[in-house]
Design an enzyme around this catalytic site. Structure first.
Site, PDB file in Angstrom:
ATOM      1  CD1 TRP A 166      50.600  73.569  69.580  1.00  0.00           C
ATOM      2  CD2 TRP A 166      50.773  72.579  71.576  1.00  0.00           C
ATOM      3  NE1 TRP A 166      49.328  73.436  70.098  1.00  0.00           N
ATOM      4  CE2 TRP A 166      49.402  72.833  71.325  1.00  0.00           C
ATOM      5  CE3 TRP A 166      51.128  71.963  72.782  1.00  0.00           C
ATOM      6  CZ2 TRP A 166      48.395  72.491  72.226  1.00  0.00           C
ATOM      7  CZ3 TRP A 166      50.124  71.618  73.678  1.00  0.00           C
ATOM      8  CH2 TRP A 166      48.781  71.882  73.402  1.00  0.00           C
ATOM      9  CG  ASN A 167      50.503  67.481  71.003  1.00  0.00           C
ATOM     10  OD1 ASN A 167      50.928  67.717  69.870  1.00  0.00           O
ATOM     11  ND2 ASN A 167      49.745  66.435  71.268  1.00  0.00           N
ATOM     12  CE  LYS A 190      54.761  76.483  60.649  1.00  0.00           C
ATOM     13  NZ  LYS A 190      54.166  76.631  61.995  1.00  0.00           N
ATOM     14  N   PRO A 191      57.882  72.944  62.120  1.00  0.00           N
ATOM     15  CG  PRO A 191      59.643  73.664  63.495  1.00  0.00           C
ATOM     16  CD  PRO A 191      59.273  73.432  62.054  1.00  0.00           C
ATOM     17  CG  ASP A 192      52.989  75.197  67.088  1.00  0.00           C
ATOM     18  OD1 ASP A 192      53.348  76.100  67.871  1.00  0.00           O
ATOM     19  OD2 ASP A 192      51.834  75.076  66.665  1.00  0.00           O
ATOM     20  N   GLY A 241      47.606  67.659  63.753  1.00  0.00           N
ATOM     21  CA  GLY A 241      47.053  68.869  64.343  1.00  0.00           C
ATOM     22  C   GLY A 241      45.545  68.793  64.446  1.00  0.00           C
ATOM     23  CD  GLU A 263      47.919  61.391  65.548  1.00  0.00           C
ATOM     24  OE1 GLU A 263      47.760  62.201  66.476  1.00  0.00           O
ATOM     25  OE2 GLU A 263      48.841  60.567  65.504  1.00  0.00           O
ATOM     26  CG  LEU A 264      43.044  65.393  61.277  1.00  0.00           C
ATOM     27  CD1 LEU A 264      41.863  65.624  60.352  1.00  0.00           C
ATOM     28  CD2 LEU A 264      44.093  66.475  61.102  1.00  0.00           C
ATOM     29  CB  CYS A 297      45.852  63.376  69.455  1.00  0.00           C
ATOM     30  SG  CYS A 297      47.252  62.299  69.075  1.00  0.00           S
ATOM     31  CD  GLU A 395      41.234  66.886  70.558  1.00  0.00           C
ATOM     32  OE1 GLU A 395      42.068  65.984  70.734  1.00  0.00           O
ATOM     33  OE2 GLU A 395      41.188  67.577  69.516  1.00  0.00           O
TER      34      GLU A 395
END
Length: 528
Positions: A166-167, A190-192, A241, A263-264, A297, A395
């Site tokens: 979502w960001n 699949k978007p948020d 995410g 990517e976390l 992130c 985080e």
């Protein structure tokens, strides 16, 4: 019916009446799906609804994508590139609506929404220009010089599942999809569920650019339902995410024997050396820590400053932070927008309050601002933070950063590396060569010198990704394209089977092969 604040805001944007409803209606479902309400963080009111797709809906979407992919794979790379270049043009041409949709869904400032818009056409142009050569057949050394040869070809994996957050819902849906499409794959995105409409608007533009129907599918709904069904049906997963969800994605992909890129999260360090200019470093800290209200992130959350520059840096950083304007205008003005929702606001507030309770000093911010927006929070700087506190180790993903003095470069590097995360870092110095040397010592996938993150992210020819708990794989660069293809080797012998010719004894053939091996080893050392 009385107009809501959200409806008044929609009237002030370039989003046409009924546009969001029309986008949601394009999601194909079996008819058994329920719906999910989408709310804007600008007013915390509903702006529309989307289908809550079922596992069967996901399977059907992947089937449609797989059917379309068969013809797309036969198109040349240049033909695919031309469509993606047109898509990049359309994103720029429709930027007013796209900016409004991004702001409406995320509550971010307009200048930070613009960063998303600019990223997509640049990614399109990079892969359109470089993709044909990256994917071209490559000649490799054969087993025996002159007697054999080898060629590597690159074939699309099939259907790629993109799970976007979502960001940065515009950039992070497309930056993974563009190279996947160029490589000849279909994509199911699949978007948020909080930010679906921007992905649907982009899907419209892809079709307008000439992308074949069915090749880019969107499925919406709860992650717990849609995510596993998508991973079970596709041939590759690109996920952006949180780290814990990323572990679940990787485990499921592993059980299905498909590859993935993740990517976390990050607890990113910023290192300010003794020769840095405090004003410049402070300006970079403001940019890095408070872009998108810290919901980035790549944002620095830990700043280590040489104690000879600490006071000057903190004065400059605090002063610049206090001058930032919070706001939710659909125009260029306020520098800091909203957090995404109430749960996220509460998590940020808990990090700050627990840090202060553990003895941290609040240098700036530290308050929610409901007078600005329901989920707005002031840009916050902490000092004297307990190294074992949540804000020091976990985080925050909000407009919160901690500042620490260090005795020199060795301590700065040691503390920067004292984390399970390793996504992004920055080094600040007036000696760029020294900065690059320090960057080599920091355990992150990307390290920027004299910039918080943009100079690394925008280098589309260079790979970007994390180490440790920050993820697997890379996006951008040749690596970001080749993750979506299977390398095939076609090896050819000019002399038939590589075995003893008729009439040659096994003993003599063995002596010949041993001698040939020795020669090949010597040549490998000396021939470039």
């Amino acid at each position: 019916m009385a107009r809501t604040n959200a409806s008044r805001i929609l009237e002030e944007t370039t989003i046409e009446s009924g546009r969001l409803e029309g986008l949601a209606a394009r999601i194909e479902t079996s008819g058994d799906s329920s719906s999910l309400e989408v709310r804007t963080p600008v007013t915390d009111e509903p702006i529309g609804a989307i289908p809550a797709c079922t596992a069967d809906d996901v399977a059907a979407a992947v089937d449609r994508a797989r059917s379309a992919q068969a013809d797309w794979e036969r198109a040349t790379v240049d033909q695919r590139a031309a469509i993606l270049e047109r898509f990049g043009d359309l994103v720029l041409n429709h930027r007013a609506e796209l900016l409004d949709v991004v702001q409406l869904e995320t509550g971010k400032s307009r200048q930070h929404a613009l960063e998303e818009i600019l990223d997509v056409p640049l990614t399109c142009s990079y892969y359109a220009a470089k993709g044909p050569s990256i994917l071209a057949d490559a000649d490799r050394s054969g087993a025996i010089p002159l007697a054999s040869e080898a060629t590597v070809t690159y074939d699309p994996v099939g259907v790629v599942g993109v799970i976007s957050p979502w960001n940065y819902p515009l950039t992070l849906a497309m930056t993974d999809a563009i190279p996947a499409l160029l490589a000849g794959n279909a994509v199911v995105c699949k978007p948020d569920e909080r930010t679906p409409f921007i992905a649907l608007a982009l899907a419209d533009l892809l079709v307008a650019a000439g992308l074949p129907d069915g090749l880019f599918q969107i499925v919406t709904g709860e992650g717990a339902t849609v995510g596993p069904a998508l991973i079970d049906a596709v041939d590759y997963v690109a996920f952006t995410g949180g780290t814990e969800t990323g572990r679940t994605v990787a485990e499921r992909a592993g059980r299905n024997l498909i590859d993935c890129s993740l990517e976390l999260g990050g607890k990113n360090p910023m290192v300010v050396l003794d020769d840095a200019d405090p004003e410049t470093a402070a300006r970079g800290a403001v940019k890095g820590a408070f872009t998108n209200a810290g919901q980035l992130c790549l944002a620095p959350e830990r700043i280590y400053v040489d104690d000879r520059r600490y006071d000057e840096f903190v004065d400059a950083f605090v002063g610049a932070t206090r001058r930032l304007e919070l706001g939710l205008e659909f125009d260029y003005g306020p520098e800091v927008g909203s957090l995404i929702d109430g749960d996220h606001l509460e998590g940020v507030r808990e990090h700050v309050e627990s840090a202060v309770a553990d003895g941290a000093s609040l240098l700036s911010g530290g308050r929610a601002r409901p007078d600005v927006g329901p989920f707005c929070y002031e840009p916050t700087i902490l000092a004297d933070v307990d190294p074992d506190s949540r804000v020091a180790c976990e985080e925050t993903f909000g407009p919160v950063v901690s500042v620490y003095p260090v005795s020199g470069v060795d301590e700065a590097i040691e503390r920067a590396n004292d984390s399970e995360y390793g996504l992004n870092a920055s080094v600040w110095t007036t000696d760029r060569e020294r900065g690059r040397g320090v960057a080599r010592e920091i355990d992150c996938g990307t390290v920027c010198v004299n910039d918080p993150y943009t100079v690394g992210w925008a280098a589309t020819d260079a790979p970007m990704g994390g180490v440790g708990d920050s993820g697997l794989g890379r996006r951008h660069g040749p690596e970001g394209l080749r993750r979506y293809v299977d390398a095939r080797t076609i090896a050819t012998s000019r002399i038939g089977p590589l075995d003893a010719p008729p009439g040659v004894s096994p003993r003599w053939f063995a002596r010949f092969m041993l001698g040939l091996t020795m020669v090949q080893r010597r040549l490998a050392r000396w021939v470039p």
